[in-house]
Design a protein around this motif. Structure first.
Motif, short mmCIF file in Angstrom:
data_model
loop_
_atom_site.label_atom_id
_atom_site.label_comp_id
_atom_site.label_asym_id
_atom_site.label_seq_id
_atom_site.Cartn_x
_atom_site.Cartn_y
_atom_site.Cartn_z
N ALA B 57 124.34 -20.85 50.88
CA ALA B 57 124.52 -22.39 51.36
C ALA B 57 125.77 -22.89 50.35
N TYR B 58 125.90 -22.05 49.18
CA TYR B 58 127.33 -22.63 48.60
C TYR B 58 128.43 -22.25 49.17
N LEU B 59 128.53 -21.20 49.98
CA LEU B 59 130.01 -20.76 50.63
C LEU B 59 129.99 -20.98 52.17
N ILE B 60 128.91 -21.51 52.80
CA ILE B 60 128.79 -21.51 54.18
C ILE B 60 128.08 -23.07 54.42
N GLN B 299 130.19 -26.39 44.53
CA GLN B 299 129.03 -26.21 45.31
C GLN B 299 129.04 -26.97 46.66
N THR B 300 129.61 -28.24 46.65
CA THR B 300 129.62 -28.96 47.77
C THR B 300 130.64 -28.52 48.80
N GLN B 301 131.93 -28.30 48.18
CA GLN B 301 132.98 -28.00 48.87
C GLN B 301 133.15 -26.40 48.99
N GLY B 302 132.15 -25.56 48.68
CA GLY B 302 132.31 -24.24 48.90
C GLY B 302 133.53 -23.52 48.20
N GLU B 303 134.04 -23.99 47.37
CA GLU B 303 135.32 -23.54 46.75
C GLU B 303 135.03 -23.18 45.17
#
Lengths: 202, 344
Positions: B57-60, B299-303
């Motif tokens: 969920a962090y990255l996708i 976490q929200t931006q996946g970066e």
């Protein structure tokens, strides 16, 4: 612009001098490019003018070729899936989420044959293209629709609009893309001032 | 290559970021260390082995994660770790190789799945079957290891990171035993220090049990290495005021170091000195303070924190530096194993 027509019209003019002049111009322009860009541009121009199929040039299809040709020779390129979504996005260099949506929609339409798609399809392709995740994919798709890059399709799906297609084709040339977007923007009716209104009434 | 018959561990080093205490920043560490290693030219495979799927969920994107989970049970369409091990759980065949998803440059992820908890339930009897010398037990116990073998060699991976869930269950047992190294993140609080007390003994039991299994094991079964080495610890989540660690957190830093030394390093060294090559302050890989806004934005931006669109540029640069230093230490400390793997 019909490039074939332009080419046919030029048949009547004096070939030798005109050709030499054009050749010099082309060579001058090509000298400004790197070797790989020269190859890519040559291939693109040939395909664009319908002069020579790209396999005859013995070159692999560069992403830019697809982008330019897709609008002109769809039958040649729509089935070609050799370019990955990651490569395509790399070539197009979208800066904003709305531009990313337009590019992904273009890829879905022309490389995957998906004419109608939903937000999830865009998000999945975005993941496949190894792009940073959308802040809010639904909002990005909605904004792309508001800017007329996408148009509503059946059952809540979206489809790529003509403007969206032209916009993506223009990328990564941002100036050209912006001018396309601006030319397609409907003109706002100027508000008449109360004085003008009174004048008109009189 | 048929991954089910070939045991090819390859050159990728496997590292678990593990602490059975939750909320210590395991997932955040995984992503940021992976990004830092990638910026140093390494290829990283992240394996989300936590049924909570936090790393995924962090990255996708959430909608894509939901879709992955919805389709993970299908016979040929699944793309999660569960999709790969399902045939082994169902006893219908061997593992199914899945393609990782590239999320950051040179960082790939094998997505997690809530159904890994079902796999975890099956792993308990499989562990017993290993003691009974039954091949089925070995197949299940080494399923994820096999999957990683194949994916890591296909993508020429340098480092594999397991994002382990916060527990000492059978799934984490097989992951830790599959690792070459493990890193212990520790938050600056009382509960993290208490967790350290049980960590060493748990690992000791796992290693000893696996040693027995290996001694009893029949030939022609895939075995886990079973010797995870302690690579270091990372104190996290403390506040800094005026350049110094805030006093309420500062008191925990020496306590963490003492806990690591007495409850982990000493215990592991008693079994085998090579399991804990570093001790005391030398075992600290780095300190990760509470980066506040950019940690949340990451976490929200996946970066990774260094690339987020939030916070002050100095803060991002500081985060980049911290994780780069950790990444460099990881490369230095694992270099003997990297060289050995390359020779192999």
């Amino acid at each position: 612009m019909d490039y074939r027509a332009t080419r046919n019209e030029s048949v009547d003019v004096n070939h030798s001098s005109n050709d030499l002049e054009i050749l010099n111009e082309v060579l001058a322009a090509f000298r400004k490019l790197e070797a790989d860009s020269q190859e890519r541009m040559l291939n693109t121009v040939a395909t664009f003018l319908g002069l020579n199929p790209r396999h005859n040039l013995g070159m692999s299809p560069g992403p830019a070729n697809h982008a330019v040709a897709a609008g002109n020779q769809e039958s040649l390129f729509s089935e070609d899936r050799s370019i990955s979504p990651k490569q395509f996005m790399f070539e197009k260099q979208p800066k904003t989420d709305v531009e990313k949506v337009a590019c992904l929609a273009y890829y879905l339409t022309h490389y995957r044959g998906v004419q109608h798609f939903k937000t999830l399809d865009i998000s999945k392709l975005n993941t496949e293209a190894a792009q940073v995740k959308f802040a809010n994919a639904a909002v990005a798709v909605d904004n792309a629709t508001k800017r007329n890059y996408l148009a509503p399709a059946s059952k809540g799906s979206k489809q790529l609009s003509a403007l969206g297609e032209q916009y993506v084709l223009a990328l990564p040339d941002r100036e050209r893309a912006r001018s396309i977007a601006e030319s397609a923007r409907p003109r706002r009716k100027s508000r008449k001032t109360s004085q003008q209104r009174t004048h008109d009434d009189e | 290559m048929d991954p089910n018959t070939t045991s090819s561990r390859g050159r990728a080093l496997r590292i678990a970021v593990f602490n059975h205490k939750g909320g210590v920043g395991k997932t955040t560490l995984n992503v940021n260390i992976a990004a830092a290693l990638a910026s140093l030219g390494k290829k990283i495979l992240l394996v989300d082995s936590d049924p909570q799927c936090n790393l995924t969920a962090y990255l996708i994107e959430e909608a894509v994660v939901d879709d992955l989970l919805d389709t993970s049970d299908s016979a040929d369409g699944g793309r999660t770790v569960w999709s790969a091990v399902k045939p082994v759980v169902d006893a219908t065949g061997n593992i199914r190789i899945i393609e990782p998803i590239e999320r950051l440059s040179n960082v790939f992820i094998l997505p997690g799945d809530i159904r890994l908890s079902e796999f975890e339930q099956e792993l308990s009897p499989m562990w017993s079957e290993c003691f009974q010398r039954k091949p089925k037990g070995f197949r299940g116990t080494t399923a994820i290891s096999h999957l990683v073998d194949s994916v890591a060699s296909a993508y020429d991976i340098d480092f594999v990171f397991y994002d382990a869930g916060p527990n000492i269950g059978p799934l984490n047992r097989v992951l830790l035993l599959d690792c070459d190294y493990f890193i212990v993140p520790a938050a600056c609080d009382l509960f993290s220090i208490r967790a350290l007390k049980t960590l060493g003994h748990t690992l000791l039991n796992w290693i000893n049990e696996w040693k027995t299994i290996v001694e009893l094991a029949p030939t022609n079964v895939h075995l886990l290495p079973g010797l995870p080495k302690f690579l270091g610890y990372i104190p996290q989540r403390f506040r800094v005021y005026g350049g110094d660690v805030a006093s309420s957190y500062a008191k925990y830093l020496p306590r963490i170091e003492r806990g690591i030394s007495s409850d982990l390093v000493t215990v592991l060294r008693r079994l085998n000195p090579i399991l804990a090559p570093f001790s005391g302050s030398a075992s600290e890989l780095g300190q990760v303070k509470d980066f506040g806004t950019i940690a949340t934005a990451s976490q929200t931006q996946g970066e990774p924190m260094k690339d987020v669109n939030a916070g002050a540029p100095e803060q991002r640069a500081e985060a980049e530096q911290v994780f780069l230093e950790i990444a460099k230490k990881i490369i230095t400390r694992t270099s003997p194993d990297i060289a050995a793997a390359a020779k192999k």
